[in-house]
Design an enzyme around this catalytic site. Structure first.
Site, PDB file in Angstrom:
ATOM      1  N   HIS A   1       5.991  -8.585  23.822  1.00 24.93           N
ATOM      2  CA  HIS A   1       6.182  -7.148  23.609  1.00 24.93           C
ATOM      3  C   HIS A   1       5.338  -6.659  22.441  1.00 24.93           C
ATOM      4  CE1 HIS A   1      10.357  -8.004  25.475  1.00 24.93           C
ATOM      5  NE2 HIS A   1       9.445  -7.808  26.401  1.00 24.93           N
TER       6      HIS A   1
ATOM      7  N   ASP B   1       8.617   1.047  23.449  1.00 24.94           N
ATOM      8  CA  ASP B   1       8.452   0.252  24.671  1.00 24.94           C
ATOM      9  C   ASP B   1       9.733   0.320  25.513  1.00 24.94           C
ATOM     10  OD1 ASP B   1      10.169  -1.661  23.627  1.00 24.94           O
ATOM     11  OD2 ASP B   1       8.587  -3.106  23.159  1.00 24.94           O
TER      12      ASP B   1
HETATM   13  N1  UDP Z   1       0.216 -16.441  24.090  1.00 29.14           N
HETATM   14  C1  UDP Z   1      -0.686 -17.124  23.307  1.00 29.14           C
HETATM   15  N2  UDP Z   1      -0.540 -18.477  23.228  1.00 29.14           N
HETATM   16  C2  UDP Z   1       0.434 -19.163  23.869  1.00 29.14           C
HETATM   17  C3  UDP Z   1       1.337 -18.456  24.681  1.00 29.14           C
HETATM   18  C4  UDP Z   1       1.199 -17.090  24.786  1.00 29.14           C
HETATM   19  O1  UDP Z   1      -1.583 -16.539  22.705  1.00 29.14           O
HETATM   20  O2  UDP Z   1       0.476 -20.388  23.737  1.00 29.14           O
HETATM   21  C5  UDP Z   1       0.077 -14.975  24.201  1.00 29.14           C
HETATM   22  C6  UDP Z   1      -0.617 -14.603  25.488  1.00 29.14           C
HETATM   23  O3  UDP Z   1      -2.013 -14.595  25.294  1.00 29.14           O
HETATM   24  C7  UDP Z   1      -0.021 -13.234  25.784  1.00 29.14           C
HETATM   25  C8  UDP Z   1       1.384 -13.309  25.195  1.00 29.14           C
HETATM   26  O4  UDP Z   1       1.361 -14.381  24.265  1.00 29.14           O
HETATM   27  O5  UDP Z   1      -0.755 -12.235  25.115  1.00 29.14           O
HETATM   28  C9  UDP Z   1       2.454 -13.588  26.235  1.00 29.14           C
HETATM   29  O6  UDP Z   1       2.733 -12.420  26.928  1.00 29.14           O
HETATM   30  P1  UDP Z   1       3.095 -12.419  28.465  1.00 29.14           P
HETATM   31  O7  UDP Z   1       3.349 -11.005  28.853  1.00 29.14           O
HETATM   32  O8  UDP Z   1       2.070 -13.117  29.247  1.00 29.14           O
HETATM   33  O9  UDP Z   1       4.405 -13.258  28.606  1.00 29.14           O
HETATM   34  P2  UDP Z   1       5.798 -13.318  27.811  1.00 29.14           P
HETATM   35  O10 UDP Z   1       5.563 -14.251  26.695  1.00 29.14           O
HETATM   36  O11 UDP Z   1       6.132 -11.935  27.361  1.00 29.14           O
HETATM   37  O12 UDP Z   1       6.731 -13.863  28.833  1.00 29.14           O
END
Ligand code: UDP
Length: 481
Positions: A18, A114
């Site tokens: 988020h 959001d």
């Molecule tokens: N992310 C990252 N490294 C990791 C895991 C996630 O940089 O090892 C970042 C990814 O690039 C993205 C965000 O964390 O920008 C995850 O957002 P997403 O909407 O894909 O999934 P959520 O974590 O909200 O389920």
């Protein structure tokens, strides 16, 4: 003559998925519109968020206000769902948000909240601010969210009770197996909270959504013609982190390894900031990667047997000791040349932007989805929670840029042979080339939308114009008083 900068406030709910798109939106307001930007962060585990905020490549662009952590333990059972926890944290943070906004100078002209921040609209009203929702997901999800509360109870029952698809006028319907958790049980608190969110969203001055016109033309047209006729919808995406988003010095060996691999030869495996797999599923993924004989980077977390979002509030906080002893015996040694296992958190934007990466096995969070698209990387979809099942269906069945397992990974164990086959379909088979060329078309259309004069660029300019006009109105009022 001295001009006052337009000041806008953004509110991010807990969770890296988020926070990241809110930071990107803030960055865009600051650089594209020269706005003063304040970002309110509702922190949970502050170490996770703080470490990410510390690593921002350009912290000078905005003012970050971390609202004090709130204690919701007396309000909810410990095993309440992540979404309910987020909703309660946002609610309990409202007094701190109100008092912080009251001290800001100049007062922001608009609040961008959001999905889980719509209760803050009452504060925006008190301070005569414009109020916008920022959906850090796609238009199809937005349509489902604002449509569901408006339909007859009997039709809602058809969906959750009789498992019939949710028909959204003019849009692709949502199959029951892909639906949001919030729509599955009317007795669950989440059901009512979600209805409330959908109803509050339509009271906004506009809705920003992290998509672009050419990605979802039909859904956007239907939204505008139907449910949200009087409510402007602004597709401003893709708002994504790009290369240079993290401190690469910490990850230089990973990039050096990638530099040595052939073009489009590596599959990147990650389940976002919160996703966790069961112990048995971890073993199958490990064997699937090994049997595929393809190169890989895999972000691993300790397995959890009954929680698909077990690391949501914990990831990146250093609690993992970095020893993946839950992988099959000898896995790391046998695959030392073919793959890298990264505990906990990896520099995803840099990895997906690297020429050696040719596929992404992803949980289909919308940020990850967009990061894959803007880098032209086809996917293997592995949805776990939130709206990820809808995203996965959109990627595999509508956009044609992904392969999917035969059964939902949340329902059944995906076996090693199927994983092996999916990896090969993406990296080796002809099918992968077709998916890759399609995702590259989307990459170009995303770039076109975000470039000056493109649809997303223009949509954000329209929003900025409204904020500027509101500021001028307020100043004229003060001068006239
Ligand atoms: N992310 C990252 N490294 C990791 C895991 C996630 O940089 O090892 C970042 C990814 O690039 C993205 C965000 O964390 O920008 C995850 O957002 P997403 O909407 O894909 O999934 P959520 O974590 O909200 O389920």
């Amino acid at each position: 003559m001295q001009t006052t900068k337009t000041h806008v406030a953004l509110l991010a709910s807990p969770g890296m998925g988020h926070l990241i798109p809110v930071l990107e939106l803030g960055k865009r307001f600051a650089t594209q519109n020269d706005f003063q930007v304040t970002i309110f962060v509702v922190a949970t585990d502050t170490s996770t968020v703080q470490s990410q905020l510390r690593n921002l490549p350009n912290p000078h662009l905005f003012n970050i206000v971390s609202l004090p952590p709130v204690d919701i333990s007396a309000l909810l059972d410990a095993d309440a769902s992540i979404v309910i926890k987020i909703i309660f944290m946002m609610r309990e943070s409202l007094p701190a948000l109100r008092s912080s906004i009251s001290t800001l100078k100049p007062r922001p002209t608009a609040l961008f909240a959001d999905l889980f921040g719509t209760e803050a609209f009452q504060i925006a009203d008190e301070f005569e601010m414009l109020k916008y929702v920022y959906i850090a997901s796609n238009a199809w999800f937005l349509a489902a969210t604002i449509y569901f509360p408006t339909i007859d109870k009997r039709l809602q029952e058809e969906h959750y009770g009789r498992k019939q698809p949710l028909m959204i006028p003019g849009c692709r319907s949502v199959r029951f197996q892909d639906t949001l958790d919030a729509f599955t049980d009317p007795k669950d608190q989440l059901f009512d909270e979600y209805l409330r969110i959908g109803l509050e969203m339509v009271t906004a001055d506009g809705i920003l959504v992290n998509t672009w016109e050419d990605l979802e033309p039909t859904t956007l047209a239907s939204l505008r013609d139907g449910i949200s006729k009087l409510l402007p919808i602004y597709p401003i995406g893709p708002m994504v982190r790009t290369m240079g988003s993290s401190h690469m010095s910490e990850n230089s060996s990973l990039l050096e390894w990638l530099d040595m691999q052939p073009t489009e030869s590596v599959i990147y495996v990650s389940f976002g900031s919160g996703g966790t797999l069961s112990a048995n599923q971890m073993i199958e993924v490990a064997w699937g990667l090994e049997l595929s004989q393809q190169r890989f980077i895999w972000v691993v977390r300790p397995p959890m047997d009954n929680d698909v979002s077990g690391s949501f509030f914990k990831v990146g906080d250093g609690s993992s000791d970095g020893t993946p002893d839950y992988l099959p015996d000898g896995f790391l040694t046998r695959n030392a040349k073919m793959g890298l296992v990264v505990p906990d958190w990896a520099p995803q934007a840099e990895i997906l932007g690297h020429a050696s990466v040719g596929g992404f096995l992803s949980h289909c969070g919308w940020n990850s989805t967009l990061e894959s698209i803007v880098n032209g990387v086809p996917l293997i979809v592995w949805p776990l929670y939130a709206e990820q099942k809808m995203n996965a269906t959109m990627l595999a069945e509508e956009l044609g840029v992904a392969v999917r397992p035969n059964e939902m990974p949340t329902e059944n164990l995906v076996k090693r042979e199927e994983i092996e086959m999916m990896v090969r379909r993406i990296l080796v088979d002809k099918e992968g080339q077709a998916l890759r060329s399609r995702v590259k078309e989307l990459k170009h259309s995303a770039k076109k939308a975000s470039t000056k004069g493109g649809s997303s660029y223009n949509a954000l300019s329209q929003v900025a114009k409204q904020c500027e006009m509101s500021l001028q109105g307020l100043m004229a009022k003060v001068m006239g008083a």
